[in-house]
Design a protein around this motif. Sequence first.
Motif, PDB file in Angstrom:
ATOM      1  N   THR A   1       6.751   3.351  -0.219  1.00  0.00           N
ATOM      2  CA  THR A   1       7.501   3.803  -1.401  1.00  0.00           C
ATOM      3  C   THR A   1       8.632   2.796  -1.679  1.00  0.00           C
ATOM      4  O   THR A   1       8.728   1.765  -1.018  1.00  0.00           O
ATOM      5  CB  THR A   1       8.133   5.188  -1.128  1.00  0.00           C
ATOM      6  OG1 THR A   1       9.059   5.044  -0.028  1.00  0.00           O
ATOM      7  CG2 THR A   1       7.105   6.246  -0.773  1.00  0.00           C
TER       8      THR A   1
ATOM      9  N   ARG B   1       0.840  -1.197   0.000  1.00  0.00           N
ATOM     10  CA  ARG B   1       0.000   0.000   0.000  1.00  0.00           C
ATOM     11  C   ARG B   1       0.874   1.247   0.000  1.00  0.00           C
ATOM     12  O   ARG B   1       2.078   1.182   0.205  1.00  0.00           O
ATOM     13  CB  ARG B   1      -0.955  -0.001   1.198  1.00  0.00           C
ATOM     14  CG  ARG B   1      -0.217  -0.224   2.505  1.00  0.00           C
ATOM     15  CD  ARG B   1      -0.792   0.481   3.652  1.00  0.00           C
ATOM     16  NE  ARG B   1      -0.769   1.923   3.508  1.00  0.00           N
ATOM     17  CZ  ARG B   1       0.331   2.665   3.678  1.00  0.00           C
ATOM     18  NH1 ARG B   1       1.518   2.128   3.955  1.00  0.00           N
ATOM     19  NH2 ARG B   1       0.269   3.971   3.538  1.00  0.00           N
TER      20      ARG B   1
ATOM     21  N   CYS C   1      -1.758   8.934   8.422  1.00  0.00           N
ATOM     22  CA  CYS C   1      -1.574   7.725   7.600  1.00  0.00           C
ATOM     23  C   CYS C   1      -0.099   7.325   7.592  1.00  0.00           C
ATOM     24  O   CYS C   1       0.649   7.646   8.519  1.00  0.00           O
ATOM     25  CB  CYS C   1      -2.112   7.917   6.188  1.00  0.00           C
ATOM     26  SG  CYS C   1      -2.299   6.362   5.270  1.00  0.00           S
TER      27      CYS C   1
ATOM     28  N   ASP D   1      -2.413  10.688  -2.655  1.00  0.00           N
ATOM     29  CA  ASP D   1      -2.710   9.632  -3.630  1.00  0.00           C
ATOM     30  C   ASP D   1      -3.012  10.188  -5.015  1.00  0.00           C
ATOM     31  O   ASP D   1      -2.847   9.504  -6.019  1.00  0.00           O
ATOM     32  CB  ASP D   1      -3.877   8.779  -3.128  1.00  0.00           C
ATOM     33  CG  ASP D   1      -3.412   7.953  -1.936  1.00  0.00           C
ATOM     34  OD1 ASP D   1      -3.394   8.490  -0.814  1.00  0.00           O
ATOM     35  OD2 ASP D   1      -2.999   6.800  -2.147  1.00  0.00           O
TER      36      ASP D   1
ATOM     37  N   GLN E   1      -3.081   2.791   9.698  1.00  0.00           N
ATOM     38  CA  GLN E   1      -1.751   2.915   9.087  1.00  0.00           C
ATOM     39  C   GLN E   1      -0.802   3.743   9.954  1.00  0.00           C
ATOM     40  O   GLN E   1       0.407   3.515   9.940  1.00  0.00           O
ATOM     41  CB  GLN E   1      -1.857   3.570   7.685  1.00  0.00           C
ATOM     42  CG  GLN E   1      -2.458   2.679   6.621  1.00  0.00           C
ATOM     43  CD  GLN E   1      -3.952   2.879   6.493  1.00  0.00           C
ATOM     44  OE1 GLN E   1      -4.623   3.264   7.444  1.00  0.00           O
ATOM     45  NE2 GLN E   1      -4.487   2.606   5.323  1.00  0.00           N
TER      46      GLN E   1
ATOM     47  N   ASN F   1      -5.958  12.257  -0.164  1.00  0.00           N
ATOM     48  CA  ASN F   1      -5.083  11.445   0.693  1.00  0.00           C
ATOM     49  C   ASN F   1      -5.982  10.679   1.654  1.00  0.00           C
ATOM     50  O   ASN F   1      -7.213  10.818   1.631  1.00  0.00           O
ATOM     51  CB  ASN F   1      -4.072  12.338   1.424  1.00  0.00           C
ATOM     52  CG  ASN F   1      -3.001  11.515   2.135  1.00  0.00           C
ATOM     53  OD1 ASN F   1      -2.415  10.600   1.533  1.00  0.00           O
ATOM     54  ND2 ASN F   1      -2.741  11.791   3.389  1.00  0.00           N
TER      55      ASN F   1
ATOM     56  N   PRO G   1       3.092   5.267  -4.160  1.00  0.00           N
ATOM     57  CA  PRO G   1       4.244   4.846  -4.973  1.00  0.00           C
ATOM     58  C   PRO G   1       4.477   3.335  -4.935  1.00  0.00           C
ATOM     59  O   PRO G   1       4.782   2.717  -5.969  1.00  0.00           O
ATOM     60  CB  PRO G   1       5.417   5.599  -4.344  1.00  0.00           C
ATOM     61  CG  PRO G   1       4.785   6.784  -3.673  1.00  0.00           C
ATOM     62  CD  PRO G   1       3.484   6.285  -3.157  1.00  0.00           C
TER      63      PRO G   1
END
Length: 358
Positions: free
Chosen positions: A174, A56, A167, A247, A206, A257, A59
């Motif tokens: 990434t 998740r 988050c 996002d 998250q 986001n 990127p």
Amino acid sequence: MENHLTEFKMIQSVVLDDANDTLIILDQTLLPNEKVYLHLKEMKDIWDAIYKLKVRGAPAIGIAAAYGLYLGTKASQADTYAELQKDFAEVKTYLASSRPTAVNLFWALNRMEDRFVQAAGKPLAEVKDALRQESERIREEDEQVCESIGKHALSLLKENSGILTHCNAGTIATAKYGTALAPIYLGQEQGYNFKVYADETRPLLQGARLTAWELKEAGVDVTLICDNMSSIVMKEGKIQAVLVGCDRVAANGDTANKIGTSGVAILAKHYGIPFYVCSPLSTIDLECKTGDDIHIELRPDEEVTSQWYEKRMAPEDVQVYNPAFDVTDHSLITAIVTQNGIAYAPFEESLPKMFAQK
Ligand SMILES: CSC[C@@H](O)[C@@H](O)C(=O)COP(=O)(O)O
């Protein structure tokens, strides 16, 4: 390179094991309790890993999808370019259906398609290898992009600052370093002495499970708070800047986001705290004119009612609304930090300039 984050042992969340036709991902749903690497070969498992947030963060989703598209095409038995193209298109459409909001997914798949088209006329083994190279390049570039974002964002921050984040926009989201967390890692190396507040980020946690974990692993001073505590820490003067990832950023700067981000931005405005969005150019979608054009993912009710509890924490059959993202209005954003520099309002003018710069 000066300020290079070489000292920092970052965890790799998405890796291609080409020799074994496998995509290896760190299962982010099991963190922080278990560090399990999944070895995925089947397209349905890669799709599922993206959909279920095992991999998740915008990127990382793009990188996983690029590797998936390469592996899916590599497995094709096609004898001609036209047949291979059919198989390629099928895998691409399938992977593109896994999650709708993070534009990096579509950006990476489209990049792979451009490379596929460029390789037309070559032997099929070379076409496949061109895809391998492109997927590796997408991962490698992301590492550099995140490092540059970190440097630009650090220039906006003062020593001893309290920083709030929502988050997880860190190294596991990434290729390496993260976007919103990159300046924090860089600042830590340079003795900035940041104190980070991580929103837990309901419903999938998250912030609690991932951001608090990865910052703690890195030795950063991190304090976990519930989402509804961001106002009090701002009011108490504990926060000097908010840093978030994204996002999808629309042409006017409206930014999608993780759900809850827009509320944090509204609070930051109220308390006069700068609100920074860290965005690779691959997350900026100039085809979306405003945030109204961004498709917001709706996710299953269980994420809110039961997924993280031993017992269900809501009445049976209660109606649930579970949008996974929200859009922060551009008027609430102090700056959007890209790998090519820092964009300020009016974003319609500053964002295109970021693409033009080296
Ligand atoms: C560098 S990651 C940036 C965003 O993708 C991140 O902030 C976010 O909202 C992730 O949402 P998720 O649903 O966990 O994939």
